[in-house]
Scaffold this motif. Structure first.
Motif, PDB file in Angstrom:
ATOM      1  N   ALA A   1      -9.078  -2.809   4.439  1.00  0.00           N
ATOM      2  CA  ALA A   1      -7.955  -3.195   3.581  1.00  0.00           C
ATOM      3  C   ALA A   1      -6.671  -3.166   4.386  1.00  0.00           C
ATOM      4  CB  ALA A   1      -7.846  -2.232   2.391  1.00  0.00           C
ATOM      5  N   GLY A   2      -5.704  -3.899   3.889  1.00  0.00           N
ATOM      6  CA  GLY A   2      -4.365  -3.889   4.446  1.00  0.00           C
ATOM      7  C   GLY A   2      -3.368  -3.792   3.317  1.00  0.00           C
ATOM      8  N   ILE A   3      -2.192  -3.282   3.612  1.00  0.00           N
ATOM      9  CA  ILE A   3      -1.143  -3.149   2.606  1.00  0.00           C
ATOM     10  C   ILE A   3       0.153  -3.739   3.164  1.00  0.00           C
ATOM     11  CG2 ILE A   3      -2.166  -1.164   1.433  1.00  0.00           C
ATOM     12  CD1 ILE A   3      -0.339   0.665   3.051  1.00  0.00           C
ATOM     13  N   SER A   4       1.115  -3.939   2.295  1.00  0.00           N
ATOM     14  CA  SER A   4       2.379  -4.519   2.734  1.00  0.00           C
ATOM     15  C   SER A   4       3.543  -3.886   1.989  1.00  0.00           C
ATOM     16  CB  SER A   4       2.374  -6.025   2.473  1.00  0.00           C
ATOM     17  OG  SER A   4       3.590  -6.616   2.879  1.00  0.00           O
ATOM     18  N   SER A   5       4.546  -3.492   2.761  1.00  0.00           N
ATOM     19  CA  SER A   5       5.821  -3.012   2.218  1.00  0.00           C
ATOM     20  C   SER A   5       5.719  -1.729   1.408  1.00  0.00           C
ATOM     21  CB  SER A   5       6.488  -4.122   1.398  1.00  0.00           C
ATOM     22  OG  SER A   5       6.680  -5.269   2.189  1.00  0.00           O
ATOM     23  N   TYR A   6       4.746  -0.895   1.700  1.00  0.00           N
ATOM     24  CA  TYR A   6       4.641   0.410   1.055  1.00  0.00           C
ATOM     25  C   TYR A   6       5.540   1.409   1.782  1.00  0.00           C
ATOM     26  CZ  TYR A   6       0.412  -0.741  -1.702  1.00  0.00           C
ATOM     27  OH  TYR A   6      -0.480  -1.263  -2.595  1.00  0.00           O
ATOM     28  N   SER A   7       6.108   2.328   1.046  1.00  0.00           N
ATOM     29  CA  SER A   7       6.894   3.407   1.656  1.00  0.00           C
ATOM     30  C   SER A   7       5.953   4.339   2.420  1.00  0.00           C
ATOM     31  CB  SER A   7       7.621   4.209   0.571  1.00  0.00           C
ATOM     32  OG  SER A   7       6.671   4.949  -0.192  1.00  0.00           O
ATOM     33  N   ALA A   8       6.518   5.273   3.148  1.00  0.00           N
ATOM     34  CA  ALA A   8       5.710   6.240   3.895  1.00  0.00           C
ATOM     35  C   ALA A   8       4.790   7.022   2.956  1.00  0.00           C
ATOM     36  CB  ALA A   8       6.615   7.185   4.681  1.00  0.00           C
ATOM     37  N   ASP A   9       5.336   7.536   1.852  1.00  0.00           N
ATOM     38  CA  ASP A   9       4.524   8.309   0.902  1.00  0.00           C
ATOM     39  C   ASP A   9       3.452   7.447   0.250  1.00  0.00           C
ATOM     40  OD1 ASP A   9       5.926  10.632   1.431  1.00  0.00           O
ATOM     41  OD2 ASP A   9       7.270  10.410  -0.286  1.00  0.00           O
ATOM     42  N   GLN A  10       3.804   6.232  -0.147  1.00  0.00           N
ATOM     43  CA  GLN A  10       2.824   5.328  -0.753  1.00  0.00           C
ATOM     44  C   GLN A  10       1.727   4.965   0.240  1.00  0.00           C
ATOM     45  OE1 GLN A  10       5.683   2.305  -1.794  1.00  0.00           O
ATOM     46  NE2 GLN A  10       5.494   2.742  -3.986  1.00  0.00           N
ATOM     47  N   THR A  11       2.100   4.800   1.492  1.00  0.00           N
ATOM     48  CA  THR A  11       1.124   4.460   2.531  1.00  0.00           C
ATOM     49  C   THR A  11       0.149   5.607   2.732  1.00  0.00           C
ATOM     50  OG1 THR A  11       2.653   2.960   3.637  1.00  0.00           O
ATOM     51  CG2 THR A  11       0.856   3.863   4.977  1.00  0.00           C
ATOM     52  N   ARG A  12       0.666   6.821   2.795  1.00  0.00           N
ATOM     53  CA  ARG A  12      -0.204   7.990   2.951  1.00  0.00           C
ATOM     54  C   ARG A  12      -1.181   8.091   1.768  1.00  0.00           C
ATOM     55  NH1 ARG A  12       1.152  11.751   6.297  1.00  0.00           N
ATOM     56  NH2 ARG A  12       3.396  11.637   5.976  1.00  0.00           N
ATOM     57  N   GLN A  13      -0.663   7.875   0.565  1.00  0.00           N
ATOM     58  CA  GLN A  13      -1.503   7.933  -0.639  1.00  0.00           C
ATOM     59  C   GLN A  13      -2.532   6.801  -0.646  1.00  0.00           C
ATOM     60  OE1 GLN A  13       0.714   7.671  -4.302  1.00  0.00           O
ATOM     61  NE2 GLN A  13      -1.041   8.167  -5.560  1.00  0.00           N
ATOM     62  N   ALA A  14      -2.125   5.596  -0.305  1.00  0.00           N
ATOM     63  CA  ALA A  14      -3.055   4.464  -0.273  1.00  0.00           C
ATOM     64  C   ALA A  14      -4.153   4.691   0.756  1.00  0.00           C
ATOM     65  CB  ALA A  14      -2.296   3.170   0.027  1.00  0.00           C
ATOM     66  N   ALA A  15      -3.778   5.220   1.923  1.00  0.00           N
ATOM     67  CA  ALA A  15      -4.768   5.492   2.972  1.00  0.00           C
ATOM     68  C   ALA A  15      -5.789   6.521   2.486  1.00  0.00           C
ATOM     69  CB  ALA A  15      -4.077   5.969   4.238  1.00  0.00           C
TER      70      ALA A  15
ATOM     71  N   GLU B   1      11.490   2.866  10.288  1.00  0.00           N
ATOM     72  CA  GLU B   1      11.743   3.949  11.245  1.00  0.00           C
ATOM     73  C   GLU B   1      11.997   5.283  10.544  1.00  0.00           C
ATOM     74  OE1 GLU B   1      14.940   2.617  13.749  1.00  0.00           O
ATOM     75  OE2 GLU B   1      13.825   0.829  14.376  1.00  0.00           O
ATOM     76  N   ASN B   2      12.180   5.263   9.250  1.00  0.00           N
ATOM     77  CA  ASN B   2      12.464   6.485   8.479  1.00  0.00           C
ATOM     78  C   ASN B   2      11.194   7.070   7.874  1.00  0.00           C
ATOM     79  OD1 ASN B   2      15.251   6.386   8.990  1.00  0.00           O
ATOM     80  ND2 ASN B   2      15.515   4.888   7.353  1.00  0.00           N
ATOM     81  N   GLY B   3      10.185   7.256   8.693  1.00  0.00           N
ATOM     82  CA  GLY B   3       8.976   7.940   8.247  1.00  0.00           C
ATOM     83  C   GLY B   3       7.719   7.093   8.245  1.00  0.00           C
ATOM     84  N   LEU B   4       7.838   5.803   7.987  1.00  0.00           N
ATOM     85  CA  LEU B   4       6.632   4.986   7.886  1.00  0.00           C
ATOM     86  C   LEU B   4       5.883   4.903   9.212  1.00  0.00           C
ATOM     87  CD1 LEU B   4       4.700   3.248   6.273  1.00  0.00           C
ATOM     88  CD2 LEU B   4       6.157   1.278   6.780  1.00  0.00           C
ATOM     89  N   LEU B   5       6.580   4.700  10.312  1.00  0.00           N
ATOM     90  CA  LEU B   5       5.891   4.602  11.606  1.00  0.00           C
ATOM     91  C   LEU B   5       5.105   5.879  11.907  1.00  0.00           C
ATOM     92  CD1 LEU B   5       8.563   2.785  13.801  1.00  0.00           C
ATOM     93  CD2 LEU B   5       6.406   1.848  12.947  1.00  0.00           C
ATOM     94  N   GLY B   6       5.665   7.031  11.570  1.00  0.00           N
ATOM     95  CA  GLY B   6       4.956   8.298  11.775  1.00  0.00           C
ATOM     96  C   GLY B   6       3.684   8.378  10.946  1.00  0.00           C
ATOM     97  N   VAL B   7       3.751   7.947   9.702  1.00  0.00           N
ATOM     98  CA  VAL B   7       2.566   7.959   8.835  1.00  0.00           C
ATOM     99  C   VAL B   7       1.509   7.008   9.387  1.00  0.00           C
ATOM    100  CG1 VAL B   7       1.685   7.360   6.538  1.00  0.00           C
ATOM    101  CG2 VAL B   7       3.803   8.681   6.765  1.00  0.00           C
ATOM    102  N   LEU B   8       1.933   5.835   9.833  1.00  0.00           N
ATOM    103  CA  LEU B   8       0.974   4.881  10.395  1.00  0.00           C
ATOM    104  C   LEU B   8       0.283   5.473  11.612  1.00  0.00           C
ATOM    105  CD1 LEU B   8       3.007   1.553  10.095  1.00  0.00           C
ATOM    106  CD2 LEU B   8       1.223   2.418   8.572  1.00  0.00           C
ATOM    107  N   ASN B   9       1.029   6.164  12.443  1.00  0.00           N
ATOM    108  CA  ASN B   9       0.457   6.816  13.620  1.00  0.00           C
ATOM    109  C   ASN B   9      -0.533   7.899  13.208  1.00  0.00           C
ATOM    110  OD1 ASN B   9       0.304   7.255  16.499  1.00  0.00           O
ATOM    111  ND2 ASN B   9       1.476   9.127  16.140  1.00  0.00           N
ATOM    112  N   GLU B  10      -0.140   8.751  12.257  1.00  0.00           N
ATOM    113  CA  GLU B  10      -1.015   9.839  11.796  1.00  0.00           C
ATOM    114  C   GLU B  10      -2.302   9.307  11.170  1.00  0.00           C
ATOM    115  OE1 GLU B  10       1.271  12.099   8.992  1.00  0.00           O
ATOM    116  OE2 GLU B  10       2.870  12.455  10.452  1.00  0.00           O
ATOM    117  N   GLU B  11      -2.186   8.227  10.420  1.00  0.00           N
ATOM    118  CA  GLU B  11      -3.332   7.681   9.693  1.00  0.00           C
ATOM    119  C   GLU B  11      -4.163   6.703  10.525  1.00  0.00           C
ATOM    120  OE1 GLU B  11      -4.465   8.536   6.771  1.00  0.00           O
ATOM    121  OE2 GLU B  11      -2.799   9.785   6.078  1.00  0.00           O
ATOM    122  N   GLY B  12      -3.661   6.333  11.704  1.00  0.00           N
ATOM    123  CA  GLY B  12      -4.391   5.377  12.533  1.00  0.00           C
ATOM    124  C   GLY B  12      -4.360   3.965  11.970  1.00  0.00           C
ATOM    125  N   ILE B  13      -3.252   3.632  11.313  1.00  0.00           N
ATOM    126  CA  ILE B  13      -3.089   2.310  10.704  1.00  0.00           C
ATOM    127  C   ILE B  13      -2.170   1.488  11.607  1.00  0.00           C
ATOM    128  CG2 ILE B  13      -2.197   1.049   8.703  1.00  0.00           C
ATOM    129  CD1 ILE B  13      -2.788   3.569   7.019  1.00  0.00           C
TER     130      ILE B  13
END
Length: 171
Positions: free
Chosen positions: A5-19, A44-56
């Motif tokens: 799956a892929g997602i678009s325009s989710y915030s950092a928290d939403q991305t973590r939850q979706a993952a 740059e305000n958190g999303l890139l870090g979540v993507l790195n942590e989640e391997g997305i």
């Protein structure tokens, strides 16, 4: 059944939850597609870090800010441009004299790097290790050729980064 799956325009928290949800369902989230450019830096305000942590991976859209980070608007709004049309995302009100000043200064810096403004803007987006690719939205082959030219110079010196930050901050 979806394998990925892929997602678009989710915030950092939403991305973590979706993952997490997708992982629990057995369908990994492989890509996030946010809007990202020199003028739109919200990831740059958190999303890139979540993507790195989640391997997305991250494939930004609009890395050229709807064409604003090209040479098209250096002298104002051309009649055949996106901003001149009554529909679309880039509105004439967004193309202020302050923004055009920044575009011109960025263009000057790009030329010292031996690049077009679009090439430098793409290289700048690709500098993030989480960014796996960028959607350029080319409307002709010349734009594709120009975009591919960004790959000839992806490295930035510390001074160039500082100049870009100074220009973008308006200082």
């Amino acid at each position: 059944k979806a394998l990925y799956a892929g997602i678009s325009s989710y915030s950092a928290d939403q991305t973590r939850q979706a993952a997490r949800i997708l992982r629990e369902l057995g369908t990994p989230c492989l890509i996030h597609q946010p809007s990202y450019s020199m003028f739109n830096r919200w990831i740059e305000n958190g999303l890139l870090g979540v993507l790195n942590e989640e391997g997305i991976g991250c494939i930004p859209f609009s890395p050229l800010a709807q064409g604003l980070l090209t040479n098209k608007y250096l002298n104002g709004i051309p009649k055949d441009s996106r901003a001149a049309k009554p529909h679309g995302f880039l509105k004439p009100a967004q193309i202020t004299e302050e923004k055009l000043r920044k575009v011109r200064e960025l263009d000057d810096l790009a030329r010292t790097r031996g690049q077009s403004l679009a090439q430098m803007a793409l290289a700048w987006v690709l500098r993030c290790r989480e960014v796996t690719s960028a959607l350029i939205g080319a409307s002709n082959t010349t734009q594709i050729d120009d975009a591919v030219g960004a790959l000839r110079n992806l490295a930035f010196s510390q001074e160039e980064y500082q100049s870009i930050e100074r220009i973008l901050s308006g200082k």
